[in-house]
Write a protein that holds these residues in place. Structure first.
Motif, PDB file in Angstrom:
ATOM      1  N   LYS A 199       0.846  -1.190   0.000  1.00 20.16           N
ATOM      2  CA  LYS A 199       0.000   0.000   0.000  1.00 20.16           C
ATOM      3  C   LYS A 199       0.886   1.246   0.000  1.00 20.16           C
ATOM      4  CE  LYS A 199      -3.695  -2.543   0.472  1.00 20.16           C
ATOM      5  NZ  LYS A 199      -4.639  -2.720  -0.660  1.00 20.16           N
ATOM      6  N   LEU A 200       0.446   2.249  -0.749  1.00 17.23           N
ATOM      7  CA  LEU A 200       1.187   3.510  -0.814  1.00 17.23           C
ATOM      8  C   LEU A 200       1.053   4.259   0.510  1.00 17.23           C
ATOM      9  CD1 LEU A 200       2.701   5.747  -2.388  1.00 17.23           C
ATOM     10  CD2 LEU A 200       0.462   6.586  -3.141  1.00 17.23           C
ATOM     11  N   ILE A 201       2.190   4.715   1.043  1.00 13.05           N
ATOM     12  CA  ILE A 201       2.211   5.493   2.275  1.00 13.05           C
ATOM     13  C   ILE A 201       2.562   6.934   1.902  1.00 13.05           C
ATOM     14  CG2 ILE A 201       3.139   5.686   4.605  1.00 13.05           C
ATOM     15  CD1 ILE A 201       1.744   3.043   4.079  1.00 13.05           C
ATOM     16  N   PRO A 202       1.574   7.828   1.838  1.00 12.12           N
ATOM     17  CA  PRO A 202       1.884   9.225   1.474  1.00 12.12           C
ATOM     18  C   PRO A 202       2.663   9.923   2.585  1.00 12.12           C
ATOM     19  CG  PRO A 202      -0.431   9.000   2.077  1.00 12.12           C
ATOM     20  CD  PRO A 202       0.143   7.620   2.092  1.00 12.12           C
ATOM     21  N   LEU A 203       3.850  10.406   2.259  1.00 12.60           N
ATOM     22  CA  LEU A 203       4.711  11.052   3.245  1.00 12.60           C
ATOM     23  C   LEU A 203       5.332  12.300   2.640  1.00 12.60           C
ATOM     24  CD1 LEU A 203       6.651   7.918   4.585  1.00 12.60           C
ATOM     25  CD2 LEU A 203       4.822   9.125   5.772  1.00 12.60           C
ATOM     26  N   THR A 204       5.465  13.329   3.454  1.00 14.07           N
ATOM     27  CA  THR A 204       6.219  14.511   3.043  1.00 14.07           C
ATOM     28  C   THR A 204       7.702  14.175   3.092  1.00 14.07           C
ATOM     29  OG1 THR A 204       6.344  15.346   5.301  1.00 14.07           O
ATOM     30  CG2 THR A 204       4.436  16.023   3.977  1.00 14.07           C
ATOM     31  N   PRO A 205       8.549  14.904   2.370  1.00 16.95           N
ATOM     32  CA  PRO A 205       9.986  14.607   2.416  1.00 16.95           C
ATOM     33  C   PRO A 205      10.560  14.623   3.825  1.00 16.95           C
ATOM     34  CG  PRO A 205       9.499  16.098   0.605  1.00 16.95           C
ATOM     35  CD  PRO A 205       8.227  15.953   1.387  1.00 16.95           C
ATOM     36  N   GLU A 206      10.075  15.551   4.659  1.00 13.21           N
ATOM     37  CA  GLU A 206      10.591  15.627   6.032  1.00 13.21           C
ATOM     38  C   GLU A 206      10.176  14.390   6.826  1.00 13.21           C
ATOM     39  OE1 GLU A 206       8.769  17.919   4.562  1.00 13.21           O
ATOM     40  OE2 GLU A 206      10.256  19.498   4.126  1.00 13.21           O
ATOM     41  N   ARG A 207       8.908  14.028   6.713  1.00 14.31           N
ATOM     42  CA  ARG A 207       8.425  12.864   7.451  1.00 14.31           C
ATOM     43  C   ARG A 207       9.057  11.576   6.930  1.00 14.31           C
ATOM     44  NH1 ARG A 207       7.130  11.649  12.375  1.00 14.31           N
ATOM     45  NH2 ARG A 207       6.116   9.606  12.432  1.00 14.31           N
ATOM     46  N   LYS A 208       9.288  11.523   5.638  1.00 15.16           N
ATOM     47  CA  LYS A 208       9.915  10.354   5.031  1.00 15.16           C
ATOM     48  C   LYS A 208      11.315  10.139   5.596  1.00 15.16           C
ATOM     49  CE  LYS A 208      11.264   8.673   0.461  1.00 15.16           C
ATOM     50  NZ  LYS A 208      11.258   8.993  -0.988  1.00 15.16           N
ATOM     51  N   ALA A 209      12.079  11.221   5.755  1.00  9.88           N
ATOM     52  CA  ALA A 209      13.427  11.109   6.316  1.00  9.88           C
ATOM     53  C   ALA A 209      13.386  10.635   7.758  1.00  9.88           C
ATOM     54  CB  ALA A 209      14.133  12.459   6.211  1.00  9.88           C
ATOM     55  N   VAL A 210      12.397  11.122   8.518  1.00  9.75           N
ATOM     56  CA  VAL A 210      12.272  10.718   9.925  1.00  9.75           C
ATOM     57  C   VAL A 210      11.951   9.227  10.034  1.00  9.75           C
ATOM     58  CG1 VAL A 210      10.898  11.010  12.017  1.00  9.75           C
ATOM     59  CG2 VAL A 210      11.616  13.019  10.713  1.00  9.75           C
ATOM     60  N   GLU A 211      11.011   8.746   9.219  1.00  7.31           N
ATOM     61  CA  GLU A 211      10.596   7.346   9.319  1.00  7.31           C
ATOM     62  C   GLU A 211      11.676   6.398   8.808  1.00  7.31           C
ATOM     63  OE1 GLU A 211       6.812   6.159   8.115  1.00  7.31           O
ATOM     64  OE2 GLU A 211       5.755   7.626   9.344  1.00  7.31           O
ATOM     65  N   GLN A 212      12.437   6.833   7.813  1.00  8.77           N
ATOM     66  CA  GLN A 212      13.510   5.979   7.309  1.00  8.77           C
ATOM     67  C   GLN A 212      14.616   5.791   8.336  1.00  8.77           C
ATOM     68  OE1 GLN A 212      14.672   7.820   3.612  1.00  8.77           O
ATOM     69  NE2 GLN A 212      13.286   6.547   2.395  1.00  8.77           N
ATOM     70  N   GLU A 235       4.323  -0.085   1.678  1.00  5.32           N
ATOM     71  CA  GLU A 235       4.460  -1.005   2.808  1.00  5.32           C
ATOM     72  C   GLU A 235       3.389  -2.087   2.706  1.00  5.32           C
ATOM     73  OE1 GLU A 235       4.515  -0.930   7.711  1.00  5.32           O
ATOM     74  OE2 GLU A 235       4.988   0.878   6.563  1.00  5.32           O
ATOM     75  N   ARG A 236       3.794  -3.314   2.977  1.00  7.54           N
ATOM     76  CA  ARG A 236       2.848  -4.429   3.017  1.00  7.54           C
ATOM     77  C   ARG A 236       2.222  -4.447   4.408  1.00  7.54           C
ATOM     78  NH1 ARG A 236       4.407  -7.116  -1.640  1.00  7.54           N
ATOM     79  NH2 ARG A 236       6.608  -6.824  -2.200  1.00  7.54           N
ATOM     80  N   LEU A 237       1.141  -3.684   4.536  1.00  8.28           N
ATOM     81  CA  LEU A 237       0.584  -3.432   5.862  1.00  8.28           C
ATOM     82  C   LEU A 237       0.091  -4.705   6.539  1.00  8.28           C
ATOM     83  CD1 LEU A 237      -1.393  -0.135   5.113  1.00  8.28           C
ATOM     84  CD2 LEU A 237       0.830  -0.381   6.200  1.00  8.28           C
ATOM     85  N   GLY A 238      -0.526  -5.606   5.768  1.00  5.43           N
ATOM     86  CA  GLY A 238      -1.017  -6.846   6.361  1.00  5.43           C
ATOM     87  C   GLY A 238       0.110  -7.689   6.933  1.00  5.43           C
TER      88      GLY A 238
END
Length: 465
Positions: A199-212, A235-238
C-alpha cells in the motif's frame, strides 16, 4: 486404546471415541472448512452482479425521490399557480439559489431539481471491481448496454423515464449475471493476496526522512515489508501487522517464562510441603476474578492518574505522567499476567515428578546452581516448558481484549484486532477469513518449529498432567 477397552469395555470406549470425533468435527474441522470456503470466495461487492444490483437500487431510489418532485410540479395547476410548500411545511432549498426556496410553479416543468445522489449514480457506465494490474472495465462496455444516465437538466417526467429504463436494464442484467455466477466456480486466492499487497504510504519529504531513520522501518525494509519505488514509499501493511504481532507474542512468551520458571521451581522443589498450599492459593485466587475485570483493573494502575503515575509523581521521580498505554511493554506485562497460569502449571506438574535426590547428588558433585538447573531440572521439565510456551504463545498471538483495552487505540493494533475489524467494522469478512486462516497456519508452523528446537515430541506431553 487397549487400556481403554480393558478399563471401560467396548460400548463405553466406542461412545468415547465417537464423542471425540464429534467434538473434533464440530468444533475444529467444520469451522475451519467454513473459514477456508469463505476465504476463497470473493466478496459479493466485487462481483459484477453486485454492481448491477447497486445500479438497480439506485435507479429505483431515484424514481421514488423524483416522484415527490413530480407531484409538487403538478399541484400548482389546481391551485391558481400558487407555490405548494414541500414536506414538513418547508420549501425545498435549491443548490443554485443561495438557499432560497424555489417555488414550484406550474410552468416551471423544466426547472433544475436539487441534487439527488442516487440519480447521479444511476449510470450504466458504472465501473466494475477488478484486481490490481487488471484493465479497467465498465458495465455498459462489457455487457453491451446503452449508455444511459439521469440528466438533471431534463423535465422530471423525462428523468423518471430515464431512471425506469436504467432500472429495467440493471434488473435484467443482474438476474442474468446471478445465474451465470451460480453455475461457475468463484473460488479465488485474491483474498490471501490482500495480506501481501503493498500500500502507498503518502509522506512529506521531512516525514519520510524521519521514518527511514527508525529502526523498525529499517528492519521492515530488510525483509521486504517496506520499500521505495519511484520516490514513493510502499508497505505491506497486512504482513507488517502479522510480523509485528508474532514478534510481540514471542516476547510475551519469553517474559512469561522468565517470570514463571522461578515460581514453578520454588513451589515444586524449594518449598516445604506445609507452605506449598499457601503458595498455590496465592497463584489461583486472583484468577477467580473474571478476566475482563482483571484487565480493567490494570487501567487503574497505568492510567495517567493511576496508582503508578500518582506514586511516581508523589515521590518526585517524574514531573509528567508516563504514557504507559502508548508502550508495547505494558501490553506484554498485562498479557503475561493474564495467562501466567498457563505457563506455571505445566512446568509445575512436571517438576513435581523430579526426584530431589538427583538435585542433591548434583550439588554433592560440586555443580553450581546454574549447572543444576541446566543439566538436571530444565531437561526434566522440558515437556512442561514446551507446553507452557506453546499455550502462552497461542493465547498471546490471539489476544484481543488486552491490546484493545490497554492501548485504547494509541498503539498499532494486533493482528487479532485487524481480523476483527475485517469481519465487523469494514464488513469484509472474506478477507478477514483469509487473514484468520493464514494466521492459524503461520502459528502452527511456529509451534512445530519450536517443538523441533526443543526436541520434544507429542508423546512427551503425556508427562504434563
Amino acid at each position: 486404546m487397549k487400556d481403554l477397552l480393558r478399563s471401560y469395555g467396548r460400548v463405553l470406549t466406542a461412545l468415547f471415541v465417537l464423542a471425540v470425533i464429534g467434538w473434533g468435527a464440530v468444533l475444529i474441522v467444520l469451522p475451519q472448512l467454513t473459514m477456508i470456503e469463505r476465504a476463497m470466495t470473493p466478496p459479493k461487492r466485487q462481483l459484477d452482479s453486485s454492481v448491477a444490483a447497486t445500479l438497480r437500487f439506485d435507479a429505483s431510489t431515484c424514481q421514488s425521490v423524483l416522484k415527490t418532485y413530480e407531484v409538487e410540479e403538478e399541484a400548482p395547476a389546481s391551485n391558481g399557480g400558487l407555490a405548494i410548500p414541500s414536506m414538513g411545511g418547508m420549501a425545498i432549498p435549491s443548490m443554485n439559489s443561495g438557499g432560497m426556496a424555489v417555488p414550484s410553479m406550474g410552468g416551471a416543468a423544466g426547472a433544475k431539481r436539487p441534487y439527488i445522489l442516487q440519480c447521479d449514480r444511476a449510470n450504466t457506465h458504472a465501473r466494475l471491481v477488478r484486481g490490481e494490474g487488471e484493465e479497467k472495465a465498465y458495465l455498459d462496455e462489457l455487457y453491451d448496454l446503452p449508455l444511459l444516465s439521469v440528466d438533471d437538466a431534463r423535465p422530471i417526467a423525462e428523468q423518471l423515464d430515464q431512471a425506469a429504463k436504467i432500472g429495467a436494464l440493471a434488473d435484467d442484467l443482474y438476474k442474468r449475471l446471478l445465474a451465470e455466477e451460480a453455475n461457475r466456480s468463484n473460488l479465488t486466492l485474491s483474498n490471501f493476496g490482500a495480506l501481501t499487497s503493498p500500500k502507498l504510504i503518502p509522506l512529506t519529504p521531512e516525514r519520510k526522512a524521519v521514518e527511514q531513520a527508525q529502526l523498525g522501518n529499517r528492519l521492515y525494509g530488510l525483509i521486504g515489508l517496506r520499500f521505495e519505488k519511484d520516490g514513493e514509499v510502499y508497505e505491506r501493511l497486512g504482513l507488517t501487522n502479522l510480523t509485528r504481532t508474532l514478534v510481540f507474542a514471542m516476547m510475551v512468551t519469553a517474559l512469561a517464562l522468565a517470570i514463571c520458571y522461578p515460581i514453578a521451581y520454588k513451589v515444586a522443589l524449594a518449598t516445604p510441603a506445609n507452605r506449598v498450599v499457601w503458595l498455590m492459593l496465592g497463584l489461583i485466587i486472583p484468577y477467580a476474578i473474571v478476566e475482563l475485570m482483571r484487565i480493567y483493573a490494570w487501567t487503574a494502575i497505568i492510567d495517567n492518574r493511576g496508582l503508578l503515575n500518582s506514586a511516581l509523581l508523589w515521590l518526585g521521580a517524574i514531573s509528567e505522567p508516563i504514557q504507559f498505554n502508548r508502550m508495547p511493554g505494558t501490553i506484554f506485562v498485562v498479557i503475561a499476567y493474564t495467562y501466567v497460569l498457563f505457563m506455571v502449571f505445566p512446568m509445575l506438574n512436571v517438576m513435581t515428578t523430579l526426584d530431589k535426590n538427583q538435585i542433591d547428588a548434583a550439588r554433592d558433585l560440586g555443580a553450581s546452581p546454574f549447572r543444576v538447573h541446566r543439566r538436571v531440572i530444565i531437561p526434566h521439565a522440558k515437556p512442561g516448558i514446551a507446553v507452557g510456551c506453546i499455550a502462552t504463545f497461542m493465547l498471546a498471538a490471539g489476544a484481543f481484549s488486552v491490546p484493545r483495552i490497554i492501548s485504547r487505540g494509541l498503539q498499532a493494533e494486533w493482528f487479532s484486532q485487524t481480523i476483527y475489524n475485517k469481519f465487523f467494522e469494514s464488513e469484509n469478512s472474506n478477507v478477514g477469513a483469509a487473514y484468520s486462516f493464514a494466521y492459524t497456519l503461520v502459528c502452527f508452523v511456529i509451534v512445530a518449529l519450536f517443538m523441533w528446537l526443543m526436541r520434544t515430541r507429542l508423546k512427551d506431553f503425556a508427562r504434563v498432567r
